[in-house]
Structure formats: structure tokens, C-alpha cells
Design an enzyme around this catalytic site. Structure first.
Site, PDB file in Angstrom:
ATOM      1  N   LYS A 142      42.908  32.684  39.840  1.00  0.00           N
ATOM      2  CA  LYS A 142      43.671  31.774  40.698  1.00  0.00           C
ATOM      3  C   LYS A 142      44.684  31.004  39.855  1.00  0.00           C
ATOM      4  O   LYS A 142      44.386  30.669  38.710  1.00  0.00           O
ATOM      5  CB  LYS A 142      42.715  30.746  41.335  1.00  0.00           C
ATOM      6  CG  LYS A 142      41.820  31.280  42.416  1.00  0.00           C
ATOM      7  CD  LYS A 142      40.917  30.160  42.952  1.00  0.00           C
ATOM      8  CE  LYS A 142      39.917  30.677  43.965  1.00  0.00           C
ATOM      9  NZ  LYS A 142      40.486  31.146  45.230  1.00  0.00           N
ATOM     10  N   ARG A 184      32.309  37.199  49.894  1.00  0.00           N
ATOM     11  CA  ARG A 184      31.789  38.236  50.785  1.00  0.00           C
ATOM     12  C   ARG A 184      30.899  39.224  50.028  1.00  0.00           C
ATOM     13  O   ARG A 184      29.970  39.796  50.600  1.00  0.00           O
ATOM     14  CB  ARG A 184      32.955  38.934  51.499  1.00  0.00           C
ATOM     15  CG  ARG A 184      33.959  39.533  50.562  1.00  0.00           C
ATOM     16  CD  ARG A 184      35.311  39.804  51.211  1.00  0.00           C
ATOM     17  NE  ARG A 184      36.154  38.604  51.285  1.00  0.00           N
ATOM     18  CZ  ARG A 184      37.375  38.562  51.806  1.00  0.00           C
ATOM     19  NH1 ARG A 184      37.909  39.640  52.319  1.00  0.00           N
ATOM     20  NH2 ARG A 184      38.060  37.437  51.833  1.00  0.00           N
TER      21      ARG A 184
END
Ligand code: BES
Ligand code: ZN
Ligand code: ZN
Length: 506
Positions: A278, A352
Site C-alpha cells: 500500500k 478474503r
């Protein structure tokens, strides 16, 4: 001494908080106070300094006598008052008092408020608002004067009928338990990420469960996770020097043969994005990427303390997502405990990948339903803002109840879609499924494609039929940024605990 008391004989108070409806004005009880104050409150009202409009407030210093200060709080018009607004207004008055270092507070609960809901509910939501407002993460404030003042007592004052007293007390007791669950979740979330490792999260779950004999915790080690074949969870944790953990907390409040509700919480203790790293600005607040886990642990704690006659399981797959020589890579293909293969396209879509192991593990319990909570996508925050979280479920009944309960406790949810186009977008050329995808463009519909990805793991691998009823909550509103709000301090806000507690106990 009980912190919350109803009409105590001797009222010790640094401030008397009086909520007033704009369209009701002063009732008899307030008029009595007004008389004691020689009509001061009427003067304030008539001068239009305070008109009881929504979120308006006025703090009056009186004297050193019985009533030293009054905080008038505007509730706005009766018909417009929501639970969320009410709790924010009560919370902000309590927080104001606490910041002024008042230790003993009184709060007037009017008949008009009691007409809006039953006494138990009123007391419960009021106590939650107070406790949530008073919580501060000040462990790292090194100077004593910078620590937050502890409020010693809150008196509920009013003209209560006898049956109301019993219900108010019940509401106080239950509200306090639920608030402890909320603040426990917030506390876990606020701990700095180098301290809050998967192991630490596991030990907090063990410590919490030790306080209630009906809770049992297991924390699976890396070796045990390997034995179970949870390749997807292991992959996410590989770049970190801290081992991943798989945490299971069980609560059996009724006959063990009754199917449990299973909660699955995303427990990424820090999300750097991994090799798909990020940008710096987006990495701030990523210690909060375990708030799904924190909320499911807070929920099971509260339900156990409430001695709810249900069976509940909390599952937390936990890892730290870091770049490193052994990190999992884009283009890797992972294999889950059930044998599903997953193509990694982006290592920042890691939540996920850990959750899917929880969803597969959940089938072991033949659950009545499975609800997962996760700080899953920036897209959900972009869609809903920070006051509502996203709800995804193919089950209309679950959706209806969950949305209703959310409004009743002031934790707002908004249903977002699942469907064929989102599931299609996650198909992989080389594996059973891939971990990112969009509809009509890489970046479109990604809160729903993330949810569709999770849905895949709630279905039978052969038939595609649902293994159990399932709902997913994307916690867009789990964090209140660096400044906080009038009714709650900055950091984790524990979103999810209240709605889940009410959903699961009713
Ligand atoms: N933990 C983030 C989602 C997130 C972002 C939560 C901001 C709270 C605040 C998640 O793991 C993530 O990085 N999601 C990516 C997915 C993308 C790579 C498909 C996102 O939302 O950008
Ligand atoms: Zn991520
Ligand atoms: Zn994440």
C-alpha cells in the site's frame, strides 16, 4: 457501589444532564428543578440560548449547592429521534462532562423518553451510550494528567413507576455487559500492531474466555494450521515474522445438539498490502484490519455474559500481511483446507484469503447460519461512508432482521448486492477462483466482487449449493479516524457487537 443507580437517596453530582425535546419543552420534573434554581432554566429557554434543537447543548454553572451544574441537551423533535441520534447526544454530553473531569453525573430520563420505548431498552441503550463515550485508550499516555478521568457514578433520575424500576435495572445490567463487549473489541483494535500480533490476539481470546466458564478457546498454531491444510491462511502470513493463528471460541448456552450460529472475523493484525504494498497514506490505520475479529470476540463475550440460551461459535483466522523474502506473491496459486485453488492477483486482497478458511472450517459445526465480519474493502467505505456498514447476503430473511436490528441499536447497515455478474468476475483462467475482479472494469463493484468471492466458499464444491445460510458484513464504519467524534473518542468503535448481540439473542 454500583456505578449506575436509579433515583439514589443521596444524589452526589458534579453535573445534572437534562435531555429536552424541542416540541415538548419542560415537564413537571424539570419544572421542579427549575424552581429550585429560581427559574434559571426557563430564562435560558426564553432567551433562546437553548431551544432543545437536535445536538444543541448548554452547560450552566449554578453554585456549590445540591445542583452545581446543569447540562441541557437538545433532542430535537420527538418524531425525528432515532436510537443512533439519542445515543450520540447522551454520549456527547457524558464525554463533555468527563473531559471537564466531573466524576459524578446525573441523567434525567423523562416520561417522554419512556413513552418512546420500554424502560429496559431505554436504560440499556443509555448505559451503552455512556460506557462507549467514557472509554479511552490512554495506556500509552505517560503523564498522569493526560489520562482520562474515570467517571465514578451515573445516577438515572426521573418519576419512575414501580415496574419500570425493575426493567430499568435489567436494562442497566444488560447494557453494561454489551458495552463491555463493545469496549473490549475497541481495546483490541487500538493496541499498536507490533504488540497486537496473531499470537497476542489468541492470548486475549484465551484471557477473555477464562472469565466465563461457559466459554472455551482453542488457538491453533502454525503447525496445526499446516496439518489442516489451510494453505490460503498460511500464504498470507508467510511474509511476517509472526506466525498465523486460527482462533476458535465456543459458547454452548443450550443443548449441544442445537445448531450453533457461527461468526467469522477477519483477523489481519496489520495490513501493509504485502508485496502489492500500500502507499504510505493508505497504510495508516491498518492496525484496525483485525476489527472483524475484535467484534466477533466482543460479541461472544457479551452473549456469554448475558447467558443467552443459544450456541455460538467465533472463528478468527489471523495473520499479519507483510512484504518479505518469503511473502506470498501475485501469480501464486493457493490451496485451501477444502481443496479449493485460488489464484493470487493482488496480495492486498488478503482478508478474503484468510476468511475463506474460516468459512470452510465452519461447515464442521453444521451451522444454523454463518455471519462474517471484515474490514474487507475500501470500496465499501467509498460507497457508504463511515456511518454505515455493508451487508451482503442471499438470504432475505436474515437481511430484513439484521437491517431492523441495526436501526434499533443505532448501528446502521445497508444491503449491497451479490449476484452472477460479481461471481463471474472472480473466475480464474488457471484456478477455481481468483482473489480480485471487477464488473466492467478492474475497479468497479469491488465490494460486491469481494463478497461474491467469500460466497464461493460457503457453497458445496461439487454442487454449488449453499452449505448454510450466510451473511457478510463489510465493516466500512469500524474506525473513527484521528479526531474521533463528539460522542466517541478516536480509534476503533466496536461496530458490529451491538447489532450481532441483538440479532443473535432474539
Ligand atoms: N484491509 C483492506 C481494506 C480496507 C481499506 C479496510 C481501508 C479499511 C480501510 C483490504 O485488505 C484491502 O486492502 N482491500 C483492497 C482490495 C483490492 C486490492 C482489490 C482495497 O479495498 O483497496
Ligand atoms: Zn489488504
Ligand atoms: Zn486487509
Amino acid at each position: 457501589m454500583q456505578k449506575y443507580q436509579i433515583n439514589p437517596e443521596k444524589v452526589k453530582q458534579d453535573c445534572l444532564i437534562i435531555p429536552v425535546f424541542e416540541d415538548k419543552g419542560f415537564d413537571t420534573w424539570i419544572k421542579n428543578v427549575d424552581q429550585k434554581l429560581n427559574g434559571l432554566l426557563t430564562k435560558v429557554f426564553e432567551s433562546k440560548d437553548f431551544e432543545a434543537k437536535k445536538k444543541q447543548s448548554s452547560l450552566l454553572f449554578i453554585s456549590d449547592g445540591e445542583i452545581s451544574r446543569v447540562l441541557l441537551v437538545g433532542l430535537g423533535k420527538t418524531k425525528d429521534l432515532t436510537v443512533k441520534n439519542y445515543k450520540e447526544m447522551i454520549g456527547s454530553s457524558v464525554l463533555t462532562c468527563q473531559n471537564k473531569k466531573y466524576e459524578n453525573l446525573s441523567l434525567y430520563l423523562s416520561q417522554d423518553l419512556l413513552k418512546m420505548c420500554d424502560a429496559k431498552k431505554l436504560a440499556q441503550e443509555t448505559v451503552i451510550a455512556c460506557e462507549v463515550a467514557m472509554y479511552a485508550y490512554d495506556d500509552f499516555k505517560s503523564k498522569k494528567e493526560d489520562k482520562i478521568t474515570k467517571v465514578k457514578s451515573v445516577n438515572f433520575l426521573g418519576d419512575f413507576e414501580k415496574p419500570d424500576l425493575k426493567n430499568l435495572q435489567k436494562g442497566i445490567d444488560e447494557g453494561f455487559i454489551i458495552a463491555s463487549g463493545v469496549n473490549f473489541a475497541r481495546h483490541l483494535g487500538n493496541i499498536p500492531p507490533t504488540d497486537m500480533t496473531p499470537e497476542h490476539l489468541g492470548s486475549e481470546a484465551i484471557k477473555m474466555a477464562k472469565e466465563n466458564k461457559n466459554l472455551k478457546t482453542k488457538v491453533l498454531s502454525q503447525t496445526e494450521i499446516e496439518k489442516l491444510g489451510m494453505g490460503s491462511l498460511l500464504a498470507v502470513g508467510r511474509g511476517s515474522k509472526f506466525e498465523p493463528k486460527f482462533i476458535i471460541v465456543e459458547y454452548f448456552g443450550t443443548d449441544k445438539s442445537k445448531k450453533p450460529s457461527v461468526l467469522v472475523g477477519k483477523g489481519i493484525t496489520f495490513d501493509s498490502g504485502g508485496l502489492s504494498i500500500k502507499p504510505g497514506d493508505y497504510m495508516v490505520d491498518m492496525k484496525f484490519d483485525m476489527l472483524g475479529a475484535a467484534s466477533v470476540l466482543g460479541t461472544i463475550k457479551a452473549l456469554a455474559d448475558l447467558q443467552v440460551k443459544k450456541n455460538i461459535i467465533a472463528i478468527v483466522p489471523s495473520a499479519e500481511n507483510m512484504p518479505g523474502g518469503d511473502s506470498y506473491r501475485p501469480d501464486d496459486i493457493l490451496t485451501s483446507m477444502a481443496g479449493d485453488t485460488i489464484e493470487v492477483k493482488n496480495t492486498d486482497a488478503e482478508g478474503r484469503l484468510v476468511l475463506l478458511e474460516g468459512l470452510r472450517y465452519a461447515t464442521k459445526y453444521s451451522p444454523k447460519e454463518v455471519i462474517d465480519l471484515a474490514t474487507l474493502t475500501g470500496a465499501c467505505m467509498a460507497a457508504l461512508g463511515l456511518e454505515k456498514s455493508g451487508l451482503f447476503t442471499p438470504e432475505d430473511k436474515i437481511a430484513e432482521k439484521m437491517l431492523e436490528v441495526g436501526e434499533e441499536v443505532g448501528e446502521s447497515l445497508w444491503r449491497l448486492p451479490l449476484g452472477e455478474e460479481y461471481s463471474e468476475a472472480m473466475k480464474s483462467e488457471v484456478a477455481d477462483i481468483k482473489n480480485i475482479g471487477g464488473v466492467g472494469g478492474e475497479r468497479y463493484g469491488t465490494a460486491s466482487t469481494a463478497a461474491a468471492f467469500l460466497q464461493f466458499f460457503t457453497q458445496d464444491r461439487e454442487t454449488g449449493e449453499a452449505n448454510y445460510p450466510w451473511a457478510h458484513i463489510d465493516l466500512a464504519s469500524a474506525i473513527y479516524g484521528s479526531k474521533g467524534k463528539a460522542h466517541i473518542r478516536a480509534g476503533a468503535n466496536g461496530f458490529g457487537v451491538q447489532v450481532l448481540v441483538e440479532y443473535l439473542r432474539s
